[in-house]
Design a protein around this motif. Structure first.
Motif, short mmCIF file in Angstrom:
data_model
loop_
_atom_site.label_atom_id
_atom_site.label_comp_id
_atom_site.label_asym_id
_atom_site.label_seq_id
_atom_site.Cartn_x
_atom_site.Cartn_y
_atom_site.Cartn_z
N VAL A 192 34.58 43.46 34.37
CA VAL A 192 34.03 45.40 34.09
C VAL A 192 33.45 45.75 35.59
CG1 VAL A 192 34.63 46.01 31.67
CG2 VAL A 192 32.48 44.60 32.65
N THR A 193 32.46 44.27 35.75
CA THR A 193 32.08 45.25 37.00
C THR A 193 33.22 44.41 38.47
OG1 THR A 193 31.68 42.22 37.66
CG2 THR A 193 30.01 44.05 36.26
N ILE A 194 34.15 43.65 38.24
CA ILE A 194 35.27 44.10 39.06
C ILE A 194 36.49 45.04 39.04
CG2 ILE A 194 37.40 42.57 40.16
CD1 ILE A 194 34.40 40.93 40.60
N GLN A 195 36.32 45.08 37.79
CA GLN A 195 36.97 46.94 38.00
C GLN A 195 36.97 48.03 38.36
OE1 GLN A 195 39.14 46.88 33.37
NE2 GLN A 195 37.96 49.55 33.57
N ALA A 196 35.78 47.95 38.16
CA ALA A 196 34.62 49.14 38.78
C ALA A 196 34.68 49.10 39.85
CB ALA A 196 33.04 49.30 38.39
N GLN A 197 34.63 48.10 40.87
CA GLN A 197 35.15 47.93 42.28
C GLN A 197 35.59 48.67 42.41
OE1 GLN A 197 34.84 43.42 43.64
NE2 GLN A 197 31.94 43.43 42.57
N LEU A 199 37.91 50.09 41.33
CA LEU A 199 38.43 51.46 40.44
C LEU A 199 37.58 52.66 41.87
CD1 LEU A 199 38.03 51.98 36.67
CD2 LEU A 199 39.68 52.48 38.00
N GLU A 200 36.54 52.18 42.03
CA GLU A 200 35.79 53.13 43.40
C GLU A 200 36.91 52.93 44.55
OE1 GLU A 200 33.22 54.91 43.17
OE2 GLU A 200 33.72 54.76 41.54
N GLU B 54 30.94 37.95 31.67
CA GLU B 54 31.66 38.13 32.01
C GLU B 54 33.13 36.46 32.12
OE1 GLU B 54 31.89 40.60 35.96
OE2 GLU B 54 30.38 40.17 35.37
N ALA B 258 23.77 46.50 35.02
CA ALA B 258 24.91 46.66 36.21
C ALA B 258 26.36 46.51 35.35
CB ALA B 258 25.48 46.03 37.00
N LEU B 259 26.46 45.79 34.49
CA LEU B 259 27.41 45.61 33.39
C LEU B 259 27.45 47.29 31.86
CD1 LEU B 259 29.19 43.08 32.87
CD2 LEU B 259 27.88 42.42 30.08
N ALA B 262 29.20 49.67 34.24
CA ALA B 262 30.58 49.34 34.71
C ALA B 262 31.45 50.30 33.79
CB ALA B 262 31.24 47.88 35.31
N VAL B 263 31.27 50.10 32.92
CA VAL B 263 32.03 50.16 31.10
C VAL B 263 32.54 52.00 31.49
CG1 VAL B 263 31.70 51.07 28.68
CG2 VAL B 263 30.44 49.24 29.48
N ARG B 276 27.46 55.00 38.38
CA ARG B 276 27.96 53.15 38.50
C ARG B 276 26.72 52.19 39.25
NH1 ARG B 276 32.67 51.72 36.54
NH2 ARG B 276 33.99 54.18 35.81
N ILE B 278 27.39 49.87 41.14
CA ILE B 278 28.54 48.59 41.85
C ILE B 278 28.63 47.66 42.29
CG2 ILE B 278 30.82 48.70 43.31
CD1 ILE B 278 31.00 50.82 41.07
N LEU B 279 27.97 46.31 41.43
CA LEU B 279 27.68 44.74 42.14
C LEU B 279 28.94 44.75 43.76
CD1 LEU B 279 27.00 43.20 38.47
CD2 LEU B 279 25.69 44.06 40.25
N ARG B 298 23.79 39.17 43.62
CA ARG B 298 24.16 40.37 43.42
C ARG B 298 23.44 40.89 43.47
NH1 ARG B 298 29.54 39.83 39.43
NH2 ARG B 298 29.88 41.41 40.67
#
Lengths: 340, 353
Positions: A192-197, A199-200, B54, B258-259, B262-263, B276, B278-279, B298
């Motif tokens: 999810v955190t990479i997915q957010a990256q 998408l941005e 993750e 952060a997690l 991101a959802v 959001r 973003i990490l 991070r």
């Protein structure tokens, strides 16, 4: 339908069949949609709903046999992709239309450096020299946010993480400045955190480059965040199509409505019991003569067995332009929000 | 913790699972992948603990080490009174019926050459001396419980859909009437419309049979739906362990925050408004974790102390445990006697050694 000048891509009545030993599988059934310049069209559906096969049919990426494109048109800037010669098509793939696949682990070649793989379309399609291609490749890697691009160019895919590899895939797809980018579940394999990256990144690239994007996913959450319009697929056909706000605020097809209710949320009141769509997705072993969703539908009535419903417009816009749905049942007016 | 809550069925204390790295000409032991590095939690009987994080954070390894599918490097895993981590092989075998597992990929975890009846009755072959008929009767009973048609009893796994296969996996886990089940991403491989079917089944079974679950998942919204308490893992350690409603309303640890941000919520209006976090970058390698706090490379709120001192998991609000220097009193130096003591006190919950 939109006049061809307005759409960069215009697909009409696309039909793809797989010939297998067990008979024919009708994977794509009369799918029509269009894409305006700079627009992001979300395509939602479960596995087997035909969303990937539709997009791969457009570029004739499916091996034939077993795949057989039975009919339809796919006009890219007015030229039909389905009747082009192989040579013409080659000048489209990767140049006019970029493709980002789901799994960044397997879609890069492990024995070539990233530089080689990014430069390949630049040298083949844009006829750049190696030196020019290298300069452009560095530019692209910086564009997708990979630090130390000039060193990274000489590294191999295994030296990159999943998110980084997906950035590289996007860089390759963008290399020739395509009119259309087709992204097939590009963030599904990512955390999810990479997915957010990612998408941005895509949002930012859209602002900078302004290409049209088709985004295939099964995740309604992702779609809600990035799409302009959404097309919901089920049983190899488009069952609902609407601008994104309209679709989530006023879903019409029983499948869309149920799907939105099966997903628990992380905000708002906690769900006590998840709504279930009973049964299994259909097996498409023949042309559709009845609604493919009828076996799982709670609003089923006689008409559903008699005929596969055509798409009908919900609002004033013609079918395919505004909100339309392929269903015999008429959802009650919006009084109770999305509660069936 | 002296209120009317049920007693903990499962207590994990300082569980460590290190995988050795051998390298060089003589295959010398040159380091360890610290997949799980000091994890503690407990699960109350009849409840569900969600374990989220993750990929690569060690959440599946926790589940596997707890059931001794791996030999844990250190730590205690007390399940229903016995320390599973140190049981002798024979005692462990006797213990197995009380603790079972549902695996992620129903395609890979069912033997393609065995029929449904063989698969579900295999645990019975191993742990009971029932007759064939008794076993078949139990198989039918289990099929009814998980919603599989009795006619399918002699079918092979490839004849079932993904959701049905997961039901077979659940029936197998239930065969010996376990008290505790580790669900390792049981819905990750399923389509959205099928996920809800399996989740509802797990909930029904929990209610009917009084099961205790460890629900391992990366799907934060599904965990919110299922779990009473949630542990957020990052790089082999627990970042935050909180009651579900508190965590989702107001995450305390910066990683949890952060997690959650991101959802993707299926709501375009909300998506446009939400901020959001973003990490930057990727998760560091567990073979070479950063000094100090695992998340310091991070973290958007990183401080000097984070790069040198590992924060302990301490109770910062009633029922909420967080491993972050932001919440420990100023001047705290991390692994102090007091906080270590407090941590264990809280985790053991009055258990006498």
């Amino acid at each position: 339908m939109a006049e061809p000048a307005a759409s960069v891509l215009d697909v009409r009545d696309l039909k793809t069949v797989f010939r297998t030993r067990g008979g024919e599988v009708h994977a794509v059934n009369d799918v029509s949609f269009h894409l305006k310049p700079g627009e992001l069209l979300g395509v939602v559906g479960e596995s087997g709903s035909g969303k990937s096969v539709t997009m791969m049919s457009l570029l004739r990426l499916l091996p034939s046999p077993p795949a057989d494109i039975r009919g339809g048109k796919a006009l890219l800037n007015g030229r039909d992709l389905l009747t082009m010669t192989d040579d013409e098509l080659r000048s489209v793939r990767g140049a006019k239309v970029g493709f980002v696949f789901q799994d960044p682990m397997t879609s890069l070649n492990p024995v070539f450096t990233l530089g080689d793989q990014i430069m390949e379309p630049l040298i083949k399609h844009m006829r750049l020299s190696r030196r020019q291609a290298e300069a452009r490749a560095i530019e692209l890697l910086e564009l997708v946010g990979i630090p130390g691009a000039s060193q990274r160019l000489h590294q191999y895919p295994h030296q990159f993480s999943g998110g980084m590899r997906q950035r590289v895939m996007i860089a390759i797809a963008l290399a020739c400045d395509p009119d259309v980018l087709i992204a097939d579940e590009p963030t599904t394999a990512l955390d999810v955190t990479i997915q957010a990256q990612i998408l941005e990144l895509v949002k930012e690239l859209r602002r900078k480059l302004g290409m049209a994007i088709i985004w295939i996913t099964h995740d309604l959450g992702v779609i809600a965040g990035i799409a302009d319009r959404v097309m919901v697929m089920y049983g190899g056909q488009v069952v609902e199509h609407a601008p994104v706000h309209e679709l989530f605020a006023n879903p019409q097809h029983p499948y869309t409505r149920a799907l939105l209710q099966t997903i628990p949320r992380i905000t708002g009141p906690r769900t006590t019991r998840l709504k279930v769509i009973e049964g299994q997705p259909p097996i498409l072993t023949g042309p559709l003569t009845a609604c493919p969703f009828r076996a799982r539908c709670e609003h089923r009535f006689d008409a559903c067995d008699a005929m596969n419903p055509p798409r009908r417009a919900i609002d004033a816009a013609p079918t395919g332009q505004g909100h339309d749905v392929a269903c015999h049942w008429h959802a009650p007016a919006k009084a109770e929000p999305a509660d069936a | 913790m002296l209120d009317a809550q049920p007693a903990p069925l499962v207590q994990v204390q300082d569980l460590k699972m290190h995988f050795p790295i051998y390298s060089g000409l003589f295959r010398r032991h040159t380091g360890d992948v610290k997949a799980v590095d000091g994890v503690s939690f407990d699960i109350l009987a009849g409840q569900t603990l969600g374990l989220v994080g993750e990929s690569g954070c060690g959440k599946s390894t926790v589940g596997r080490a707890m059931l001794r599918l791996y030999e844990p490097t250190a730590g205690r895993v007390v399940i229903d009174g016995d320390d599973v981590a140190t049981l002798s092989p024979e005692a462990l075998r006797k213990k197995r019926p009380t603790m079972q597992m549902v695996f992620q990929d129903p395609q890979a975890s069912l033997n393609p050459r065995m029929t449904l009846a063989d698969i579900v009755s295999e645990p019975l072959d191993e742990h009971t001396n029932w007759t064939r008929d008794q076993k078949l009767e139990r198989v039918y009973d289990l099929m009814d419980q998980v919603g599989l048609n009795r006619r399918f009893v002699n079918r092979f796994p490839h004849e079932f859909s993904g959701g049905q296969r997961q039901r077979i996996g659940i029936a197998r886990a239930l065969a010996l009437k376990p008290r505790f089940i580790v669900c390792d991403e049981p819905i990750a491989a399923l389509d959205v419309s099928i996920q809800a079917q399996v989740v509802n089944l797990l909930e029904d079974l929990q209610e009917k049979l009084g099961l205790t679950y460890l629900f391992i998942s990366h799907d934060l919204s599904m965990v919110r739906h299922l779990a009473q308490r949630v542990a957020v893992m990052y790089l082999g350690r627990i970042a935050e362990l909180s009651p579900s409603k508190d965590l989702y309303a107001r995450p305390l640890h910066p990683y949890a925050e952060a997690l959650l941000s991101a959802v993707n919520e299926p709501d375009p209006v909300l998506a446009a408004q939400r901020k959001r976090i973003i990490l930057k970058g990727d998760v560091p390698s567990p073979a070479n974790p950063p000094r100090g706090c695992n998340f310091c490379t991070r973290c958007p709120r990183v401080m000097d102390i984070c790069q040198t001192v590992k924060p302990d998991l301490v109770e910062v609000e009633p029922g909420r445990l967080v491993a972050c220097h932001l919440y420990t009193a100023a001047g705290s130096t991390g692994t102090s006697e007091a906080s270590e003591h407090k941590k264990h006190e809280r985790i053991q919950q009055g258990e006498t050694r």
